[in-house]
Design a protein around this motif. Sequence first.
Motif, short mmCIF file in Angstrom:
data_model
loop_
_atom_site.label_atom_id
_atom_site.label_comp_id
_atom_site.label_asym_id
_atom_site.label_seq_id
_atom_site.Cartn_x
_atom_site.Cartn_y
_atom_site.Cartn_z
N GLN A 29 0.83 -1.21 0.00
CA GLN A 29 0.00 0.00 0.00
C GLN A 29 0.87 1.26 0.00
O GLN A 29 0.59 2.22 -0.72
CB GLN A 29 -0.94 0.00 1.21
CG GLN A 29 -2.02 -1.04 1.14
CD GLN A 29 -2.81 -1.16 2.43
OE1 GLN A 29 -2.49 -0.53 3.43
NE2 GLN A 29 -3.83 -2.01 2.41
N GLU A 30 1.94 1.24 0.82
CA GLU A 30 2.84 2.39 0.86
C GLU A 30 3.53 2.60 -0.48
O GLU A 30 3.67 3.74 -0.94
CB GLU A 30 3.88 2.19 1.97
CG GLU A 30 3.30 2.22 3.37
CD GLU A 30 4.31 1.77 4.42
OE1 GLU A 30 5.45 1.37 4.06
OE2 GLU A 30 3.96 1.80 5.62
N LEU A 31 3.96 1.50 -1.10
CA LEU A 31 4.63 1.60 -2.40
C LEU A 31 3.65 2.11 -3.46
O LEU A 31 4.01 2.95 -4.29
CB LEU A 31 5.22 0.25 -2.81
CG LEU A 31 5.90 0.20 -4.19
CD1 LEU A 31 7.00 1.25 -4.30
CD2 LEU A 31 6.46 -1.19 -4.44
N LYS A 32 2.42 1.64 -3.43
CA LYS A 32 1.42 2.11 -4.39
C LYS A 32 1.18 3.61 -4.24
O LYS A 32 1.10 4.34 -5.24
CB LYS A 32 0.10 1.33 -4.20
CG LYS A 32 -0.92 1.60 -5.25
CD LYS A 32 -0.46 1.07 -6.59
CE LYS A 32 -1.54 1.20 -7.63
NZ LYS A 32 -1.07 0.80 -8.94
N ALA A 33 1.11 4.07 -2.98
CA ALA A 33 0.93 5.51 -2.74
C ALA A 33 2.14 6.30 -3.24
O ALA A 33 1.99 7.37 -3.85
CB ALA A 33 0.71 5.77 -1.25
N ALA A 34 3.35 5.77 -3.01
CA ALA A 34 4.56 6.44 -3.48
C ALA A 34 4.60 6.49 -5.01
O ALA A 34 5.03 7.48 -5.60
CB ALA A 34 5.80 5.73 -2.94
N LEU A 65 8.48 5.24 -15.09
CA LEU A 65 7.54 4.75 -14.07
C LEU A 65 7.48 3.22 -14.02
O LEU A 65 7.42 2.65 -12.93
CB LEU A 65 6.17 5.36 -14.31
CG LEU A 65 5.26 5.46 -13.11
CD1 LEU A 65 5.93 6.21 -11.97
CD2 LEU A 65 3.96 6.13 -13.48
N PRO A 66 7.50 2.51 -15.15
CA PRO A 66 7.50 1.05 -15.07
C PRO A 66 8.69 0.46 -14.31
O PRO A 66 8.60 -0.63 -13.75
CB PRO A 66 7.52 0.60 -16.53
CG PRO A 66 6.88 1.73 -17.27
CD PRO A 66 7.31 2.97 -16.53
N ASP A 67 9.81 1.20 -14.27
CA ASP A 67 10.97 0.75 -13.50
C ASP A 67 10.67 0.71 -12.01
O ASP A 67 11.38 0.07 -11.25
CB ASP A 67 12.17 1.67 -13.74
CG ASP A 67 12.72 1.57 -15.14
OD1 ASP A 67 12.26 0.69 -15.90
OD2 ASP A 67 13.61 2.36 -15.49
N VAL A 68 9.65 1.43 -11.59
CA VAL A 68 9.22 1.43 -10.19
C VAL A 68 8.05 0.47 -10.00
O VAL A 68 8.02 -0.30 -9.05
CB VAL A 68 8.82 2.86 -9.75
CG1 VAL A 68 8.39 2.87 -8.30
CG2 VAL A 68 9.97 3.84 -9.98
N GLU A 69 7.12 0.51 -10.94
CA GLU A 69 5.92 -0.32 -10.82
C GLU A 69 6.22 -1.81 -10.81
O GLU A 69 5.48 -2.59 -10.22
CB GLU A 69 4.95 0.01 -11.96
CG GLU A 69 4.36 1.39 -11.87
CD GLU A 69 3.58 1.79 -13.11
OE1 GLU A 69 2.63 2.57 -12.96
OE2 GLU A 69 3.95 1.34 -14.22
N ALA A 94 5.74 -7.36 -8.79
CA ALA A 94 6.45 -8.59 -8.44
C ALA A 94 6.06 -9.08 -7.05
O ALA A 94 5.76 -10.26 -6.86
CB ALA A 94 7.97 -8.36 -8.51
N VAL A 95 6.05 -8.18 -6.08
CA VAL A 95 5.71 -8.58 -4.71
C VAL A 95 4.23 -8.90 -4.60
O VAL A 95 3.83 -9.88 -3.96
CB VAL A 95 6.14 -7.48 -3.71
CG1 VAL A 95 5.69 -7.84 -2.31
CG2 VAL A 95 7.65 -7.29 -3.75
N ASP A 96 3.39 -8.09 -5.24
CA ASP A 96 1.94 -8.32 -5.19
C ASP A 96 1.59 -9.69 -5.76
O ASP A 96 0.85 -10.46 -5.15
CB ASP A 96 1.22 -7.21 -5.96
CG ASP A 96 -0.29 -7.37 -5.92
OD1 ASP A 96 -0.82 -7.75 -4.85
OD2 ASP A 96 -0.94 -7.10 -6.94
N TRP A 97 2.12 -10.01 -6.92
CA TRP A 97 1.79 -11.30 -7.54
C TRP A 97 2.38 -12.46 -6.75
O TRP A 97 1.75 -13.51 -6.65
CB TRP A 97 2.27 -11.33 -8.97
CG TRP A 97 1.37 -10.57 -9.91
CD1 TRP A 97 0.48 -9.59 -9.58
CD2 TRP A 97 1.28 -10.73 -11.30
NE1 TRP A 97 -0.15 -9.12 -10.69
CE2 TRP A 97 0.32 -9.81 -11.78
CE3 TRP A 97 1.92 -11.53 -12.23
CZ2 TRP A 97 -0.01 -9.69 -13.12
CZ3 TRP A 97 1.60 -11.42 -13.56
CH2 TRP A 97 0.64 -10.51 -13.99
#
Length: 189
Positions: free
Chosen positions: A57-62, A80-84, A89-92
Amino acid sequence: MKPSASILLALALATLSAGSAFADGPKDNIITNVRPIPPVGVEVPQADREAIEKGLQELKAAIEDAKKAQAKNPQLADLLPDVEVFHKAVDWALRYQLFSKPPEIKLAFEQLTEGKSRAEALKKGDAPWTVKRGSWFEPIAPGSMALCSPTAWSFQTATTPAVEPRCASTSGSTAAARRSASSASWTNA
């Protein structure tokens, strides 16, 4: 010379029978009975699951903050994809139970940390991962270090496997090796 109909029929039957030899049979077609590929991983402890979900959640907000900050800067918005990728990866891995060993759960926290640091850098208009070069220091003699680039190593081993890359060596401390990094030269002699 034309192949006869019997030869074509034999080839068609052989092809069909070979394809079914690799399947599990009719049970492969039952949705509740299909083997998961990749296999289901280890169960994530509840405390770790909650911490990872909070980090996601924190990463999504960032990521959203970085997206808003760089909306008018197409060059940085393209990064942006370099961050997303860290979020995904962690979500899946958590959602689809892809952690194959318990130590991999710790890697999820490292990925979240890296994703957050990239999101913060991108929000400030910086992308240090695009200019930082990978390197390592390899001891070649006592008191001496060699600065070797992984890119050069893989290029040289791919093109000339019998020749090891010779890195510019420096004597003394790692700091001295770093100072001479810009003047390092590569030779195969």
